[in-house]
Design a protein around this motif. Structure first.
Motif, PDB file in Angstrom:
ATOM      1  N   LYS A 137     -10.526-123.343 -57.289  1.00  0.00           N
ATOM      2  CA  LYS A 137      -9.669-122.297 -57.813  1.00  0.00           C
ATOM      3  C   LYS A 137      -9.609-122.496 -59.316  1.00  0.00           C
ATOM      4  CE  LYS A 137      -5.166-120.078 -57.454  1.00  0.00           C
ATOM      5  NZ  LYS A 137      -3.861-120.035 -56.737  1.00  0.00           N
ATOM      6  N   GLY A 138     -10.245-121.604 -60.068  1.00  0.00           N
ATOM      7  CA  GLY A 138     -10.325-121.761 -61.514  1.00  0.00           C
ATOM      8  C   GLY A 138     -11.665-121.275 -62.014  1.00  0.00           C
ATOM      9  N   THR A 139     -12.169-121.913 -63.053  1.00  0.00           N
ATOM     10  CA  THR A 139     -13.498-121.608 -63.555  1.00  0.00           C
ATOM     11  C   THR A 139     -14.455-122.715 -63.127  1.00  0.00           C
ATOM     12  OG1 THR A 139     -13.016-122.692 -65.667  1.00  0.00           O
ATOM     13  CG2 THR A 139     -12.640-120.315 -65.533  1.00  0.00           C
ATOM     14  N   LEU A 140     -15.701-122.354 -62.946  1.00  0.00           N
ATOM     15  CA  LEU A 140     -16.695-123.298 -62.440  1.00  0.00           C
ATOM     16  C   LEU A 140     -18.003-123.119 -63.195  1.00  0.00           C
ATOM     17  CD1 LEU A 140     -17.737-125.342 -60.246  1.00  0.00           C
ATOM     18  CD2 LEU A 140     -18.378-123.329 -58.903  1.00  0.00           C
ATOM     19  N   ASP A 141     -18.620-124.247 -63.542  1.00  0.00           N
ATOM     20  CA  ASP A 141     -19.990-124.269 -64.022  1.00  0.00           C
ATOM     21  C   ASP A 141     -20.751-125.280 -63.183  1.00  0.00           C
ATOM     22  OD1 ASP A 141     -20.578-122.626 -66.594  1.00  0.00           O
ATOM     23  OD2 ASP A 141     -18.584-123.485 -66.937  1.00  0.00           O
ATOM     24  N   MET A 142     -21.813-124.822 -62.534  1.00  0.00           N
ATOM     25  CA  MET A 142     -22.618-125.692 -61.696  1.00  0.00           C
ATOM     26  C   MET A 142     -24.073-125.577 -62.122  1.00  0.00           C
ATOM     27  SD  MET A 142     -23.153-125.611 -57.542  1.00  0.00           S
ATOM     28  CE  MET A 142     -21.412-125.815 -57.229  1.00  0.00           C
ATOM     29  N   GLU A 143     -24.730-126.723 -62.273  1.00  0.00           N
ATOM     30  CA  GLU A 143     -26.117-126.708 -62.747  1.00  0.00           C
ATOM     31  C   GLU A 143     -26.917-127.806 -62.055  1.00  0.00           C
ATOM     32  OE1 GLU A 143     -28.620-126.824 -66.976  1.00  0.00           O
ATOM     33  OE2 GLU A 143     -26.427-126.835 -66.967  1.00  0.00           O
ATOM     34  N   ASN A 144     -28.116-127.447 -61.629  1.00  0.00           N
ATOM     35  CA  ASN A 144     -29.068-128.383 -61.045  1.00  0.00           C
ATOM     36  C   ASN A 144     -28.445-129.182 -59.902  1.00  0.00           C
ATOM     37  OD1 ASN A 144     -31.635-129.620 -60.834  1.00  0.00           O
ATOM     38  ND2 ASN A 144     -30.929-131.379 -62.017  1.00  0.00           N
ATOM     39  N   TRP A 156     -15.194-119.985 -54.099  1.00  0.00           N
ATOM     40  CA  TRP A 156     -14.735-119.977 -55.492  1.00  0.00           C
ATOM     41  C   TRP A 156     -13.711-118.861 -55.683  1.00  0.00           C
ATOM     42  CZ3 TRP A 156     -18.568-119.103 -60.170  1.00  0.00           C
ATOM     43  CH2 TRP A 156     -17.849-119.151 -61.368  1.00  0.00           C
ATOM     44  N   PHE A 157     -12.455-119.260 -55.919  1.00  0.00           N
ATOM     45  CA  PHE A 157     -11.399-118.331 -56.291  1.00  0.00           C
ATOM     46  C   PHE A 157     -11.349-118.293 -57.815  1.00  0.00           C
ATOM     47  CE2 PHE A 157     -10.450-120.025 -52.147  1.00  0.00           C
ATOM     48  CZ  PHE A 157     -10.006-118.927 -51.415  1.00  0.00           C
ATOM     49  N   ALA A 158     -11.939-117.265 -58.405  1.00  0.00           N
ATOM     50  CA  ALA A 158     -12.134-117.226 -59.850  1.00  0.00           C
ATOM     51  C   ALA A 158     -10.868-116.759 -60.554  1.00  0.00           C
ATOM     52  CB  ALA A 158     -13.301-116.304 -60.195  1.00  0.00           C
ATOM     53  N   THR A 159     -10.285-117.649 -61.360  1.00  0.00           N
ATOM     54  CA  THR A 159      -9.059-117.331 -62.074  1.00  0.00           C
ATOM     55  C   THR A 159      -9.280-117.095 -63.555  1.00  0.00           C
ATOM     56  OG1 THR A 159      -8.545-119.655 -62.511  1.00  0.00           O
ATOM     57  CG2 THR A 159      -7.719-118.712 -60.454  1.00  0.00           C
ATOM     58  N   ASP A 186      -9.363-114.015 -58.401  1.00  0.00           N
ATOM     59  CA  ASP A 186      -7.999-114.490 -58.209  1.00  0.00           C
ATOM     60  C   ASP A 186      -7.310-114.481 -59.584  1.00  0.00           C
ATOM     61  OD1 ASP A 186      -5.692-115.533 -57.238  1.00  0.00           O
ATOM     62  OD2 ASP A 186      -6.495-117.508 -56.747  1.00  0.00           O
ATOM     63  N   GLY A 187      -7.209-113.274 -60.145  1.00  0.00           N
ATOM     64  CA  GLY A 187      -6.689-113.139 -61.499  1.00  0.00           C
ATOM     65  C   GLY A 187      -7.756-113.243 -62.556  1.00  0.00           C
ATOM     66  N   GLY A 188      -9.021-113.271 -62.167  1.00  0.00           N
ATOM     67  CA  GLY A 188     -10.135-113.381 -63.118  1.00  0.00           C
ATOM     68  C   GLY A 188     -11.433-113.080 -62.402  1.00  0.00           C
ATOM     69  N   GLY A 189     -12.511-113.680 -62.880  1.00  0.00           N
ATOM     70  CA  GLY A 189     -13.796-113.543 -62.203  1.00  0.00           C
ATOM     71  C   GLY A 189     -14.805-112.686 -62.909  1.00  0.00           C
ATOM     72  N   GLU A 190     -14.460-112.096 -64.047  1.00  0.00           N
ATOM     73  CA  GLU A 190     -15.427-111.266 -64.762  1.00  0.00           C
ATOM     74  C   GLU A 190     -16.418-112.148 -65.529  1.00  0.00           C
ATOM     75  OE1 GLU A 190     -13.639-108.318 -67.189  1.00  0.00           O
ATOM     76  OE2 GLU A 190     -12.226-107.659 -65.658  1.00  0.00           O
ATOM     77  N   GLU A 207     -17.388-110.738 -54.514  1.00  0.00           N
ATOM     78  CA  GLU A 207     -16.244-109.829 -54.593  1.00  0.00           C
ATOM     79  C   GLU A 207     -15.759-109.626 -56.027  1.00  0.00           C
ATOM     80  OE1 GLU A 207     -13.158-110.385 -51.610  1.00  0.00           O
ATOM     81  OE2 GLU A 207     -14.406-111.876 -50.601  1.00  0.00           O
ATOM     82  N   THR A 208     -16.361-110.320 -56.958  1.00  0.00           N
ATOM     83  CA  THR A 208     -15.917-110.277 -58.352  1.00  0.00           C
ATOM     84  C   THR A 208     -16.574-109.126 -59.104  1.00  0.00           C
ATOM     85  OG1 THR A 208     -17.590-111.994 -58.695  1.00  0.00           O
ATOM     86  CG2 THR A 208     -15.300-112.692 -58.630  1.00  0.00           C
TER      87      THR A 208
END
Length: 361
Positions: A137-144, A156-159, A186-190, A207-208
Motif C-alpha cells: 500500500k503506497g508507491t512501488l518500484d520493482m526492477e529485475n 498493489w494498492f497505489a496511494t 487507493d488515493g493515487g495510482g496515476e 484498475e489504475t
C-alpha cells in the motif's frame, strides 16, 4: 555577540540535521549484520537500504496486518518508509518457502507485506511459492525481480503518483487461477509504468488510470490482461498470446485501452469488448489481431466501442466481429485494416451485426 549566535545555530543544525540513511547487510553465512530478513526489517529506519546476500530466506514468522482479524505468515513485514531491498540477483537471492505453500483460506503466506506507509523499492531478487509474493500500500518500484509460483504475484494498492515495474518476470504455476499482478487505485495510482516484463501462466489486472505498458509479453494463460472499473492502459510493442481472451474489460463503466504496434492472439477471442462497461473504448493501431473460436472481436453483452486501424486481422474459426442484442447502440470503426482478403462478400460474412440481426442496434 551576533557571530557567536550564528556559530551556535550552525552547530545545532549539524547536530540535529537529518539522519544519514544506513545500509543493512543480511548474509546467510553470518558475515553481515543479520541472518534473517525480518530481523533486518525490524531494525531498519526510514530511507534505509537492506542488502540480501545469496541464499534462501525461508523464515516466515506470524504477523497481524493492519485491519486484519487473523494472523498470516510473512517472510518480511516492512515497517519503515522509503525502504529499499536489494538482492544479489534473482538467480541467487530467493525469498519464500522452497515449495508451494499458499493457503487460500488465510491468504497466507505473504512474502513481502508493506501496508502502512509509502515508498518501497525491490531489486535483484526472487520471491516464490506464497499466496501473495508482494502486498504493497503506497508507491512501488520493482526492477529485475522474479515472482514465481504464486496465487497473486503482486497486490498493489497505489496511494501515490508514479512508480512501476521493470525487467521482471511473473510466473504463475501451482496457483488456482493465478494473478501476476493487480494494481488498484487507493488515493493515487496515476503514471505507473510497466516495462520489459514477462508474464506467463497468470493474468494481469489493471484498475489504475493512465497506466503505460511497454515491451511486455503475456502468455501461457487463459486471459492476458483485464482492465477493471474506470482503469485505463496504453500498450506499446507488447505481445499477448493466450488460450482464451487476449484483452478484456471487466466490472466498470469507463475503462479505456489503447494498444499500439503489438500483437494480440486469443484461442477464443483477441479483444473482449463486452461486459458491464458500455462507456469504455478500445483503440488498436498498427497491430496484428488473431481470432479464435468465438471471434477476433467479441462485441456482445453491453459492448464498448472499438476503433481498429492499420492492423492485420487474422480470422480464426469464428467471425471477425460478433455483436448481439444489447440495450446500447455502439459503433465500431474497423476501416483501413487488412483482413487477409479483398473480397467484399467475405468481409461482410465475417461481421455479425445489425445487417444480420435487426435486434442488434
Amino acid at each position: 555577540m551576533l557571530n557567536r549566535v550564528r556559530c551556535f545555530l550552525a552547530i545545532m543544525l549539524l547536530v540535529c540535521g537529518p539522519a544519514v540513511a544506513a545500509t543493512i547487510n543480511v548474509e546467510r553465512d553470518g558475515s553481515g549484520d543479520f541472518i534473517v530478513l525480518q530481523e533486518a526489517l525490524n531494525a531498519a529506519a526510514d530511507g534505509d537500504t537492506i542488502r540480501l546476500g545469496p541464499g534462501d530466506f525461508t523464515e516466515m514468522p506470524w504477523t497481524r496486518l493492519p485491519g486484519w482479524s487473523w494472523d498470516v505468515r510473512s517472510c518480511g513485514r516492512v515497517l519503515a518508509d522509503d525502504l529499499t531491498i536489494i538482492g544479489a540477483g534473482p538467480e541467487l537471492t530467493r525469498i519464500g518457502p522452497a515449495t508451494y505453500a499458499a493457503n487460500g483460506n488465510l491468504f497466507s503466506p505473504i512474502a513481502i507485506a508493506y501496508t502502512e506507509r509509502a515508498g518501497l523499492r525491490l531489486q535483484d531478487l526472487t520471491i516464490r511459492n506464497c499466496y501473495e509474493s508482494v502486498r504493497v500500500k503506497g508507491t512501488l518500484d520493482m526492477e529485475n525481480c522474479a515472482l514465481d509460483d504464486h496465487a497473486i504475484g503482486m497486490y498493489w494498492f497505489a496511494t501515490g503518483i508514479g512508480g512501476g515495474i521493470r525487467d521482471t518476470e511473473f510466473r504463475g504455476e501451482s496457483g488456482v487461477a493465478p494473478t501476476a499482478f493487480r494494481i488498484i487505485p487507493d488515493g493515487g495510482g496515476e503514471g505507473i509504468l510497466i516495462e520489459r516484463c514477462d508474464i506467463s501462466g497468470a493474468n494481469a489486472i489493471i484498475e489504475t488510470p493512465g497506466t503505460v505498458v511497454i515491451d511486455c509479453r503475456f502468455s501461457e494463460y487463459k486471459v492476458g490482461v483485464q482492465i477493471y472499473g474506470s482503469g485505463s492502459a496504453t500498450f506499446h510493442r507488447c505481445t499477448v498470446d493466450v488460450t482464451r481472451i487476449g484483452l478484456e474489460f471487466s466490472l466498470g463503466s469507463g475503462a479505456y485501452c489503447e494498444f499500439n504496434d503489438g500483437e494480440i492472439s486469443g484461442g477464443w477471442t483477441a479483444l473482449d469488448a463486452g461486459g458491464n462497461a458500455p462507456n469504455g473504448r478500445y483503440v488498436v493501431r498498427n497491430s496484428r489481431l488473431h481470432g479464435g473460436s468465438t471471434a477476433v472481436i467479441d462485441a456482445r453483452y453491453r459492448p464498448r466501442s472499438c476503433e481498429i486501424s492499420g492492423c492485420d486481422i487474422f480470422k480464426g474459426s469464428g467471425p471477425v466481429i460478433l455483436c448481439s442484442s444489447t440495450n446500447t447502440a455502439v459503433t465500431h470503426d474497423l476501416r483501413n485494416n487488412y483482413w487477409g482478403t479483398t473480397s467484399e462478400a467475405d468481409i461482410q460474412s465475417w461481421i455479425i451485426d445489425h445487417s444480420d440481426d435487426p435486434n442488434i442496434p
